[in-house]
Scaffold this active site. Structure first.
Site, PDB file in Angstrom:
ATOM      1  N   ARG A 127       0.817  -1.217   0.000  1.00  0.00           N
ATOM      2  CA  ARG A 127       0.000   0.000   0.000  1.00  0.00           C
ATOM      3  C   ARG A 127       0.847   1.261   0.000  1.00  0.00           C
ATOM      4  O   ARG A 127       0.365   2.345  -0.333  1.00  0.00           O
ATOM      5  CB  ARG A 127      -0.961  -0.026   1.191  1.00  0.00           C
ATOM      6  CG  ARG A 127      -2.290   0.631   0.886  1.00  0.00           C
ATOM      7  CD  ARG A 127      -3.360   0.293   1.906  1.00  0.00           C
ATOM      8  NE  ARG A 127      -2.849   0.307   3.241  1.00  0.00           N
ATOM      9  CZ  ARG A 127      -3.022  -0.652   4.149  1.00  0.00           C
ATOM     10  NH1 ARG A 127      -3.728  -1.704   3.867  1.00  0.00           N
ATOM     11  NH2 ARG A 127      -2.497  -0.553   5.344  1.00  0.00           N
ATOM     12  N   TYR A 180     -14.448  22.030 -11.660  1.00  0.00           N
ATOM     13  CA  TYR A 180     -14.811  20.757 -12.287  1.00  0.00           C
ATOM     14  C   TYR A 180     -16.052  20.206 -11.570  1.00  0.00           C
ATOM     15  O   TYR A 180     -16.121  20.223 -10.349  1.00  0.00           O
ATOM     16  CB  TYR A 180     -13.614  19.820 -12.106  1.00  0.00           C
ATOM     17  CG  TYR A 180     -13.737  18.457 -12.683  1.00  0.00           C
ATOM     18  CD1 TYR A 180     -13.980  18.261 -14.042  1.00  0.00           C
ATOM     19  CD2 TYR A 180     -13.545  17.331 -11.879  1.00  0.00           C
ATOM     20  CE1 TYR A 180     -14.054  16.981 -14.562  1.00  0.00           C
ATOM     21  CE2 TYR A 180     -13.612  16.053 -12.394  1.00  0.00           C
ATOM     22  CZ  TYR A 180     -13.876  15.879 -13.742  1.00  0.00           C
ATOM     23  OH  TYR A 180     -13.933  14.616 -14.235  1.00  0.00           O
ATOM     24  N   ASP A 235      -6.408  23.230  -8.489  1.00  0.00           N
ATOM     25  CA  ASP A 235      -6.548  22.161  -9.476  1.00  0.00           C
ATOM     26  C   ASP A 235      -5.804  22.635 -10.727  1.00  0.00           C
ATOM     27  O   ASP A 235      -6.265  23.504 -11.456  1.00  0.00           O
ATOM     28  CB  ASP A 235      -8.033  21.899  -9.768  1.00  0.00           C
ATOM     29  CG  ASP A 235      -8.241  20.723 -10.737  1.00  0.00           C
ATOM     30  OD1 ASP A 235      -7.321  20.446 -11.538  1.00  0.00           O
ATOM     31  OD2 ASP A 235      -9.314  20.104 -10.696  1.00  0.00           O
ATOM     32  N   LYS A 285      -5.301  12.919 -17.584  1.00  0.00           N
ATOM     33  CA  LYS A 285      -5.311  13.797 -18.751  1.00  0.00           C
ATOM     34  C   LYS A 285      -3.925  13.870 -19.418  1.00  0.00           C
ATOM     35  O   LYS A 285      -3.573  12.985 -20.152  1.00  0.00           O
ATOM     36  CB  LYS A 285      -5.821  15.186 -18.339  1.00  0.00           C
ATOM     37  CG  LYS A 285      -7.065  15.146 -17.434  1.00  0.00           C
ATOM     38  CD  LYS A 285      -8.322  14.693 -18.169  1.00  0.00           C
ATOM     39  CE  LYS A 285      -9.485  14.307 -17.271  1.00  0.00           C
ATOM     40  NZ  LYS A 285      -9.908  15.307 -16.299  1.00  0.00           N
TER      41      LYS A 285
HETATM   42  C1  LIG Z   1     -10.857  15.297 -15.287  1.00  0.00           C
HETATM   43  C2  LIG Z   1     -10.629  16.321 -14.259  1.00  0.00           C
HETATM   44  C3  LIG Z   1     -10.466  15.966 -12.921  1.00  0.00           C
HETATM   45  C4  LIG Z   1     -10.689  14.571 -12.395  1.00  0.00           C
HETATM   46  O1  LIG Z   1      -9.868  13.629 -12.900  1.00  0.00           O
HETATM   47  P1  LIG Z   1     -10.217  12.071 -12.982  1.00  0.00           P
HETATM   48  O2  LIG Z   1      -8.849  11.500 -13.147  1.00  0.00           O
HETATM   49  O3  LIG Z   1     -11.091  11.906 -14.180  1.00  0.00           O
HETATM   50  O4  LIG Z   1     -10.871  11.678 -11.712  1.00  0.00           O
HETATM   51  C5  LIG Z   1     -10.184  16.973 -12.018  1.00  0.00           C
HETATM   52  N1  LIG Z   1     -10.079  18.246 -12.397  1.00  0.00           N
HETATM   53  C6  LIG Z   1     -10.245  18.631 -13.680  1.00  0.00           C
HETATM   54  C7  LIG Z   1     -10.117  20.066 -14.026  1.00  0.00           C
HETATM   55  C8  LIG Z   1     -10.538  17.682 -14.652  1.00  0.00           C
HETATM   56  O5  LIG Z   1     -10.749  18.066 -15.909  1.00  0.00           O
END
Ligand SMILES: *Cc1c(COP(=O)(O)O)cnc(C)c1O
Length: 401
Positions: free
Chosen positions: A68, A122, A194, A219
């Site tokens: 973990r 988001y 973020d 992403k």
């Molecule tokens: C896609 C996204 C997330 C979340 O990511 P996941 O890996 O899909 O959980 C968080 N913040 C933004 C701005 C995003 O576009």
């Protein structure tokens, strides 16, 4: 004279990050292979009972303990992300970007606290306010992403943290993040950013004042639409607490996914450069079309947020959007269905172009975006001319059913 590794350009640095000799080799032959191999392990073995007993006391990153806590594959990814972020003390990995956001918020917030959240956050971050934080006794107040005095105007005695996102989801307003973070710090408010859109190559989140930088690695880092992961990177003030919370919550990522994310990281600078060029070419073309209303692309001169983007960012990406010059949602949907080169689906930052409908006005609280039907485009690595030709033929379907 050897260059300091921090002086080297991003494209050079991403090729070397996380490749510690002991993670890519064996005793007597360090650095034997280029990429850290996949260490698939739940159990880590100890030489004797004394070492087993000492193991948990040795509570530091980069030591074998139990699956973990990860093994060299996850450590390499986490170290690479830390090295990319000036001011970082460490990076925790999570099974998704959403889990990383939850990890950061739950590290900082306690019952009775107030969270300020940017109104263009988001959507799952917004859901977290209602479905996770509210039942825990944390109140969320929404702030207008374009208001430079949003922190001063909305902070109260119990405000503990602010969640920023820049550029924000769908409408891509760019915050004056350094000013927001400075105003927050003055009031003892923790800034969580973020930073998924720009990532560390495009925006030095901690250096610009954020306490914790969160990213969906799904992403740009993954970059190939084949893995889910998130990260939270913090300076010395928050890293230990973030790490403790992630361990308590049992957060861990698979070594296979970590290896894929590391592979993605090696080409991230190159992919972002090409996606940014493509996105800017397409945004420029869209801005000249009579069928198009507002274009959302901070890299485009004259677009909202462009001045702040130019001042603070060192890169862009392929995620842009626009509204139509008309209020017919069915026409918008015809446009999407007519596209041949854009996949219809969630997520972004992959090598292939994607499209989704976007109607941000329906979910906002503290700001009023353009109410006309919109589109989000994740521009990939295809030829920009081919993508523009596809968008142009689909605009035909928008104007004539
Ligand atoms: C896609 C996204 C997330 C979340 O990511 P996941 O890996 O899909 O959980 C968080 N913040 C933004 C701005 C995003 O576009």
């Amino acid at each position: 004279m050897a260059q300091d590794s921090e002086d080297r350009k991003a494209a050079t640095r991403v090729t070397h990050l996380g490749r510690k000799p002991e993670w890519t080799g064996v005793e007597g032959h360090p650095s034997a292979v280029v990429s850290p191999p996949v260490w698939r392990a739940s159990t880590h073995l100890y030489p004797d009972t004394k070492a087993l007993k000492e193991g948990p006391k040795h509570n530091a990153d980069g030591h074998f303990y139990y699956g973990r806590r990860g093994a060299p594959t996850q450590w390499a990814l986490s170290a690479a992300l830390t090295e990319l972020e000036p001011g970082a003390a460490g990076t925790m990995l999570y099974p998704s970007g959403v889990a990383a956001i939850a990890g950061a918020l739950l590290t900082v917030l306690r019952p009775g606290d107030v969270l300020l959240m940017t109104d263009h956050a988001y959507e799952p971050s917004r859901t977290m306010a209602r479905a996770l934080l509210k039942p825990l006794g944390v109140e969320t107040r929404w702030i207008d992403p374009a208001d430079p005095a949003a922190i001063e105007a909305n902070a109260c005695a119990n405000t503990r943290a602010v969640l920023l996102e820049s550029p924000g989801s769908l409408t891509m307003e760019v915050h004056d993040t350094p000013a927001h973070c400075a105003a927050a710090r003055q009031r003892g408010i923790v800034s969580i950013l973020d930073n998924t859109w720009a990532g560390p190559l495009g925006y030095a989140a901690l250096a610009k004042g954020a306490d914790i930088s969160v990213m969906s690695l799904t992403k740009h880092v993954g970059g190939h639409s084949d893995l889910m992961m998130g990260s939270a990177t913090a300076g010395p003030q928050w890293y230990e607490k973030l790490r403790h919370n992630a361990h308590v919550m049992g957060q861990v990522v698979s070594p296979d996914d970590a290896a894929l994310a590391l592979r993605g990281l090696r080409t991230m600078a190159l992919r972002l450069e090409k996606a940014t060029q493509n996105a800017l070419a397409i945004a420029t073309w869209l801005a000249g079309r009579s069928e198009v209303g507002q274009v959302y692309c901070p890299m485009l001169a004259g677009s909202p947020g462009h001045d702040l983007w130019k001042r603070d960012f060192t890169g862009g990406c392929g995620l842009i959007g626009f509204t139509f010059a008309g209020s017919d949602a069915a026409a918008r949907n015809r446009f999407i269905d007519a596209l041949a080169l854009f996949g219809i689906g969630y997520s972004w930052g992959g090598f292939e172009s994607l499209v989704t409908p976007a109607d941000p006005a329906t979910i906002r609280t503290a700001s009023q975006p353009d109410p006309r039907p919109g589109i989000r485009l994740s521009i990939g690595l295809e030829d920009a001319g081919d993508l523009i030709a596809d968008l142009e033929q689909a605009l035909g379907a928008w104007s004539a059913p």
